[in-house]
Design an enzyme around this catalytic site. Structure first.
Site, short mmCIF file in Angstrom:
data_model
loop_
_atom_site.label_atom_id
_atom_site.label_comp_id
_atom_site.label_asym_id
_atom_site.label_seq_id
_atom_site.Cartn_x
_atom_site.Cartn_y
_atom_site.Cartn_z
N GLU A 120 -5.96 3.66 5.51
CA GLU A 120 -5.23 3.63 3.99
C GLU A 120 -5.99 4.85 3.35
O GLU A 120 -5.62 5.28 2.46
CB GLU A 120 -5.74 2.21 3.64
CG GLU A 120 -6.08 2.32 2.40
CD GLU A 120 -6.39 0.81 1.81
OE1 GLU A 120 -5.77 0.03 1.96
OE2 GLU A 120 -7.34 0.84 0.82
N SER A 176 -11.38 -1.12 2.42
CA SER A 176 -10.41 -0.96 3.87
C SER A 176 -10.33 0.64 4.33
O SER A 176 -9.70 1.12 3.67
CB SER A 176 -9.19 -1.51 3.50
OG SER A 176 -9.39 -3.08 3.23
N ARG A 232 0.82 -1.29 -0.03
CA ARG A 232 0.00 -0.02 0.05
C ARG A 232 0.91 1.20 0.19
O ARG A 232 0.43 2.23 0.63
CB ARG A 232 -1.00 -0.21 1.22
CG ARG A 232 -1.98 -1.22 1.31
CD ARG A 232 -3.03 -0.77 -0.07
NE ARG A 232 -4.25 -1.63 0.10
CZ ARG A 232 -4.30 -2.89 -0.29
NH1 ARG A 232 -3.30 -3.44 -0.79
NH2 ARG A 232 -5.45 -3.53 0.03
#
Ligand code: EPU
Length: 343
Positions: free
Chosen positions: A325, A229, A160
């Site tokens: 995130e 997410s 990520r």
């Protein structure tokens, strides 16, 4: 270049919260990019399809929405080379390549968002990451007003993460992504759920399985606003992991090498008792605790408040900090979650 003033972003963010920006630009050519005003200040934001951004204030900064389109396919003896404009939709790309017999991205089906956003956070799911197939990213640099090319190494992809969140942050705009897909394809069935498939499964069967796994757990943003997410899975040192595992032997974990272990934030949140928790019209999804959902709020601050609460509860129970995130946008531009004060 196409642009608009006092533009409502409510339909351009998958949390469906209210926000208005003074100006939005839609560059789709090099000429357009060169016409952008001087953006030396930090008070602007590059927005893809708005599926990983939370507008916290109802006033947003200036927005640039890269609108480069087109998919170009060439081939070498053993690979397909595919060049894609940043404004293309990710899932449409995955489906259209599959229909043309070009395989590799099927594990990344149904991820919301644009192609240009994919390298920034190195999107990943079901055992595959964007970085597995990307060979180049082309980006326009604001200062020199030129197009530069980074190869895979230069993008510094990790979980990520990429150079676009660090050294190249706000230095320019991604305009095109180049992939290489080997003609000899092998299904990646390593992730739990996909290993039920036969090892001779076709790419189409893998994609259908990924879609059904996602649909079973992840809410459709069109029906229940969310950004996938909300938190990243935390990566911790082995010593911390060993301490936790002694106490929670059933805890899922993913060794990362270098004496580090990735934990499942969704599991930590569920164990903290928050799966299905709701407050002020927003909540923790009842099937996947890593996803925060917006039932009926129009105010991004409600989601930040919930995210702070979730982070605090996980910290109190496990002594682990989980970090978003999703990217946080205020009227002053992007902000660190830790620095956000709820009004
Ligand atoms: N788990 C729970 N409770 C929950 C959620 C998960 O116990 O509420 C457990 C699961 O049972 C499993 C483990 O946690 O043992 C991992 O769960 P899952 O396989 O659903 O994946 P994840 O780690 O929660 C990540 C990505 C997803 C991606 C899936 C599948 C991140 C931040 N998220 O989720 O990506 O789809 O793996 O590869 O890495 C996204 O980025 O928006 C996203 C959805």
């Amino acid at each position: 270049m196409e642009s608009s003033q006092q533009f409502s972003l409510q339909n351009n963010n998958s949390f469906n919260v209210k926000a208005i920006c003074p100006t939005i630009y839609f560059p789709k050519s090099l000429t357009d990019l060169k016409q952008l005003p001087d953006l030396a200040s930090e008070n602007f934001y590059i927005l893809g399809d708005g599926t990983n951004t939370l507008f916290i204030d109802q006033q947003a900064p200036t927005i640039i929405k890269p609108s480069f389109t087109g998919v170009d396919i060439t081939e070498t003896a053993d690979s397909y080379i595919v060049t894609v404009g940043a404004g293309e939709n990710w899932h449409q790309l995955v489906s259209s390549l599959l229909e043309q017999g070009i395989f590799g991205l099927e594990n990344l089906a149904l991820i919301p968002g644009s192609v240009g956003a994919a390298p920034v956070q190195n999107i990943g799911a079901y055992g595959v990451e964007f970085s597995n197939f990307c060979i180049q990213v082309k980006w326009f640099e604001f200062v020199s007003k030129t197009v530069n090319t980074l190869n895979n190494d230069g993008c510094q992809f990790t979980y990520r993460n990429s150079v676009f969140k660090h050294a190249l942050y706000n230095k320019g705009i991604i305009i095109e992504v180049v992939f290489s897909f080997p003609k000899v394809w092998q299904a990646n069935l390593s992730y739990a759920g996909l290993n039920e498939l036969n090892e001779n499964a076709t790419a189409k069967a893998v994609m259908e399985k990924v879609i059904s796994l996602r649909q079973a757990k992840l809410p459709d943003p069109q029906l229940l606003p969310n950004a996938g997410s909300f938190f990243k899975n935390p990566i911790v040192d082995e010593t911390i992991f060993t301490r936790l595992q002694r106490e929670y032997p059933k805890m899922p974990f993913y060794p990362q090498g270098k004496k580090q272990v990735k934990l499942a934030a969704g599991w930590l949140i569920e164990q903290a008792g928050l799966k299905g928790y709701c407050e002020n019209g927003v909540g923790v999804h009842e099937k996947q605790a890593l996803v925060l959902v917006n039932y009926e709020s129009e105010n991004g601050q409600d989601i930040v408040a919930l995210a702070h609460f979730v982070q605090q509860q996980v910290l109190a129970k496990f002594d682990i900090i989980i970090s978003p995130e999703v990217r946080m946008l205020t009227s002053q531009g992007e902000q660190d979650f830790a620095d956000l004060v709820i009004k």
